[in-house]
Design a protein around this motif. Structure first.
Motif, PDB file in Angstrom:
ATOM      1  N   LEU A  80      58.342  44.707 -65.168  1.00 50.39           N
ATOM      2  CA  LEU A  80      58.480  44.787 -63.713  1.00 50.39           C
ATOM      3  C   LEU A  80      59.755  44.100 -63.229  1.00 50.39           C
ATOM      4  O   LEU A  80      60.455  44.627 -62.353  1.00 50.39           O
ATOM      5  CB  LEU A  80      57.260  44.178 -63.029  1.00 50.39           C
ATOM      6  N   PHE A  81      60.080  42.934 -63.771  1.00 47.74           N
ATOM      7  CA  PHE A  81      61.309  42.239 -63.394  1.00 47.74           C
ATOM      8  C   PHE A  81      62.537  43.064 -63.772  1.00 47.74           C
ATOM      9  O   PHE A  81      63.532  43.092 -63.043  1.00 47.74           O
ATOM     10  CB  PHE A  81      61.390  40.854 -64.039  1.00 47.74           C
ATOM     11  N   THR A  82      62.486  43.737 -64.917  1.00 48.93           N
ATOM     12  CA  THR A  82      63.599  44.587 -65.331  1.00 48.93           C
ATOM     13  C   THR A  82      63.811  45.712 -64.324  1.00 48.93           C
ATOM     14  O   THR A  82      64.952  46.018 -63.956  1.00 48.93           O
ATOM     15  CB  THR A  82      63.341  45.172 -66.730  1.00 48.93           C
ATOM     16  N   ILE A  83      62.728  46.318 -63.869  1.00 47.05           N
ATOM     17  CA  ILE A  83      62.829  47.397 -62.891  1.00 47.05           C
ATOM     18  C   ILE A  83      63.411  46.877 -61.574  1.00 47.05           C
ATOM     19  O   ILE A  83      64.289  47.513 -60.975  1.00 47.05           O
ATOM     20  CB  ILE A  83      61.453  48.061 -62.684  1.00 47.05           C
ATOM     21  N   VAL A  84      62.945  45.705 -61.130  1.00 52.11           N
ATOM     22  CA  VAL A  84      63.439  45.130 -59.878  1.00 52.11           C
ATOM     23  C   VAL A  84      64.930  44.791 -59.989  1.00 52.11           C
ATOM     24  O   VAL A  84      65.710  45.058 -59.058  1.00 52.11           O
ATOM     25  CB  VAL A  84      62.608  43.885 -59.490  1.00 52.11           C
ATOM     26  N   ILE A  85      65.343  44.226 -61.112  1.00 57.02           N
ATOM     27  CA  ILE A  85      66.760  43.895 -61.304  1.00 57.02           C
ATOM     28  C   ILE A  85      67.604  45.168 -61.334  1.00 57.02           C
ATOM     29  O   ILE A  85      68.697  45.214 -60.751  1.00 57.02           O
ATOM     30  CB  ILE A  85      66.958  43.061 -62.587  1.00 57.02           C
ATOM     31  N   ALA A  86      67.108  46.215 -61.993  1.00 56.26           N
ATOM     32  CA  ALA A  86      67.850  47.478 -62.051  1.00 56.26           C
ATOM     33  C   ALA A  86      68.014  48.077 -60.654  1.00 56.26           C
ATOM     34  O   ALA A  86      69.101  48.574 -60.307  1.00 56.26           O
ATOM     35  CB  ALA A  86      67.141  48.464 -62.976  1.00 56.26           C
ATOM     36  N   ILE A  87      66.967  48.032 -59.847  1.00 53.07           N
ATOM     37  CA  ILE A  87      67.058  48.531 -58.474  1.00 53.07           C
ATOM     38  C   ILE A  87      68.093  47.727 -57.693  1.00 53.07           C
ATOM     39  O   ILE A  87      68.907  48.291 -56.945  1.00 53.07           O
ATOM     40  CB  ILE A  87      65.677  48.487 -57.788  1.00 53.07           C
ATOM     41  N   GLY A  88      68.085  46.416 -57.864  1.00 54.29           N
ATOM     42  CA  GLY A  88      69.051  45.571 -57.173  1.00 54.29           C
ATOM     43  C   GLY A  88      70.481  45.861 -57.570  1.00 54.29           C
ATOM     44  O   GLY A  88      71.375  45.915 -56.719  1.00 54.29           O
ATOM     45  N   VAL A 141      71.683  48.691 -58.793  1.00 52.01           N
ATOM     46  CA  VAL A 141      72.050  50.011 -58.268  1.00 52.01           C
ATOM     47  C   VAL A 141      72.373  49.920 -56.780  1.00 52.01           C
ATOM     48  O   VAL A 141      73.347  50.505 -56.305  1.00 52.01           O
ATOM     49  CB  VAL A 141      70.926  51.035 -58.540  1.00 52.01           C
ATOM     50  N   ARG A 142      71.577  49.162 -56.040  1.00 53.48           N
ATOM     51  CA  ARG A 142      71.841  49.009 -54.602  1.00 53.48           C
ATOM     52  C   ARG A 142      73.151  48.260 -54.359  1.00 53.48           C
ATOM     53  O   ARG A 142      73.879  48.576 -53.413  1.00 53.48           O
ATOM     54  CB  ARG A 142      70.686  48.277 -53.931  1.00 53.48           C
ATOM     55  N   LEU A 143      73.439  47.260 -55.193  1.00 54.96           N
ATOM     56  CA  LEU A 143      74.711  46.547 -55.044  1.00 54.96           C
ATOM     57  C   LEU A 143      75.909  47.454 -55.331  1.00 54.96           C
ATOM     58  O   LEU A 143      76.931  47.383 -54.656  1.00 54.96           O
ATOM     59  CB  LEU A 143      74.757  45.336 -55.980  1.00 54.96           C
ATOM     60  N   LEU A 144      75.769  48.289 -56.328  1.00 58.18           N
ATOM     61  CA  LEU A 144      76.860  49.194 -56.670  1.00 58.18           C
ATOM     62  C   LEU A 144      77.044  50.284 -55.615  1.00 58.18           C
ATOM     63  O   LEU A 144      78.155  50.780 -55.420  1.00 58.18           O
ATOM     64  CB  LEU A 144      76.619  49.826 -58.044  1.00 58.18           C
ATOM     65  N   SER A 151      76.449  49.927 -52.342  1.00 60.49           N
ATOM     66  CA  SER A 151      76.771  49.409 -51.008  1.00 60.49           C
ATOM     67  C   SER A 151      78.269  49.549 -50.727  1.00 60.49           C
ATOM     68  O   SER A 151      79.101  49.441 -51.635  1.00 60.49           O
ATOM     69  CB  SER A 151      76.347  47.950 -50.894  1.00 60.49           C
ATOM     70  N   PRO A 152      78.623  49.753 -49.459  1.00 56.85           N
ATOM     71  CA  PRO A 152      80.043  49.908 -49.123  1.00 56.85           C
ATOM     72  C   PRO A 152      80.837  48.603 -49.279  1.00 56.85           C
ATOM     73  O   PRO A 152      82.009  48.631 -49.618  1.00 56.85           O
ATOM     74  CB  PRO A 152      80.027  50.363 -47.664  1.00 56.85           C
ATOM     75  N   LYS A 153      80.184  47.476 -49.031  1.00 58.34           N
ATOM     76  CA  LYS A 153      80.842  46.173 -49.197  1.00 58.34           C
ATOM     77  C   LYS A 153      80.385  45.582 -50.524  1.00 58.34           C
ATOM     78  O   LYS A 153      79.219  45.229 -50.683  1.00 58.34           O
ATOM     79  CB  LYS A 153      80.481  45.253 -48.039  1.00 58.34           C
ATOM     80  N   LYS A 154      81.280  45.498 -51.490  1.00 62.86           N
ATOM     81  CA  LYS A 154      80.932  45.047 -52.843  1.00 62.86           C
ATOM     82  C   LYS A 154      80.983  43.530 -52.949  1.00 62.86           C
ATOM     83  O   LYS A 154      81.920  42.892 -52.494  1.00 62.86           O
ATOM     84  CB  LYS A 154      81.891  45.635 -53.877  1.00 62.86           C
ATOM     85  N   ASN A 155      79.971  42.958 -53.557  1.00 63.45           N
ATOM     86  CA  ASN A 155      79.932  41.536 -53.872  1.00 63.45           C
ATOM     87  C   ASN A 155      80.063  41.435 -55.391  1.00 63.45           C
ATOM     88  O   ASN A 155      79.092  41.648 -56.126  1.00 63.45           O
ATOM     89  CB  ASN A 155      78.627  40.914 -53.371  1.00 63.45           C
ATOM     90  N   ILE A 156      81.249  41.130 -55.856  1.00 63.37           N
ATOM     91  CA  ILE A 156      81.546  41.139 -57.296  1.00 63.37           C
ATOM     92  C   ILE A 156      80.687  40.123 -58.050  1.00 63.37           C
ATOM     93  O   ILE A 156      80.195  40.404 -59.145  1.00 63.37           O
ATOM     94  CB  ILE A 156      83.046  40.881 -57.536  1.00 63.37           C
ATOM     95  N   PHE A 157      80.500  38.936 -57.463  1.00 61.63           N
ATOM     96  CA  PHE A 157      79.684  37.916 -58.137  1.00 61.63           C
ATOM     97  C   PHE A 157      78.251  38.399 -58.308  1.00 61.63           C
ATOM     98  O   PHE A 157      77.659  38.248 -59.373  1.00 61.63           O
ATOM     99  CB  PHE A 157      79.702  36.606 -57.343  1.00 61.63           C
ATOM    100  N   ALA A 158      77.684  38.992 -57.254  1.00 61.72           N
ATOM    101  CA  ALA A 158      76.299  39.471 -57.329  1.00 61.72           C
ATOM    102  C   ALA A 158      76.169  40.624 -58.319  1.00 61.72           C
ATOM    103  O   ALA A 158      75.176  40.713 -59.057  1.00 61.72           O
ATOM    104  CB  ALA A 158      75.817  39.898 -55.948  1.00 61.72           C
ATOM    105  N   ILE A 159      77.159  41.502 -58.345  1.00 62.53           N
ATOM    106  CA  ILE A 159      77.121  42.615 -59.293  1.00 62.53           C
ATOM    107  C   ILE A 159      77.197  42.087 -60.731  1.00 62.53           C
ATOM    108  O   ILE A 159      76.456  42.540 -61.612  1.00 62.53           O
ATOM    109  CB  ILE A 159      78.268  43.608 -59.007  1.00 62.53           C
TER     110      ILE A 159
END
Length: 74
Positions: A26-34, A36-39, A41-49
């Motif tokens: 479940l954590f793997t799925i949640v991290i993967a969703i996060g 994908v959403r970061l990638l 998004s129009p405003k990229k946060n390189i550290f978070a990615i």
């Protein structure tokens, strides 16, 4: 009767499934969703990615090792 008890003990000892395994998936799925959403998004946060990507790689390796142990390969 003794043979049935020994077979049950052997089957339980051979089982490598743990209740925590579900949470790892479940954590793997949640991290993967996060990630994908970061990638997406129009405003990229390189550290978070980067952090999310490294976390996703670690959890995917954990999942692979976990499934291989279920199959008896490890």
């Amino acid at each position: 009767m003794f043979l049935a008890e020994e077979a049950a003990k052997a089957a339980q000892a051979a089982s490598t499934f743990n209740g925590f395994d579900v949470f790892v998936i479940l954590f793997t799925i949640v991290i993967a969703i996060g990630v994908v959403r970061l990638l997406a998004s129009p405003k990229k946060n390189i550290f978070a990615i980067g952090f999310g990507g490294i976390s996703l790689v670690v959890f995917l390796v954990m999942d692979a090792v976990m499934v291989m142990s279920w199959m008896g390969k490890i």
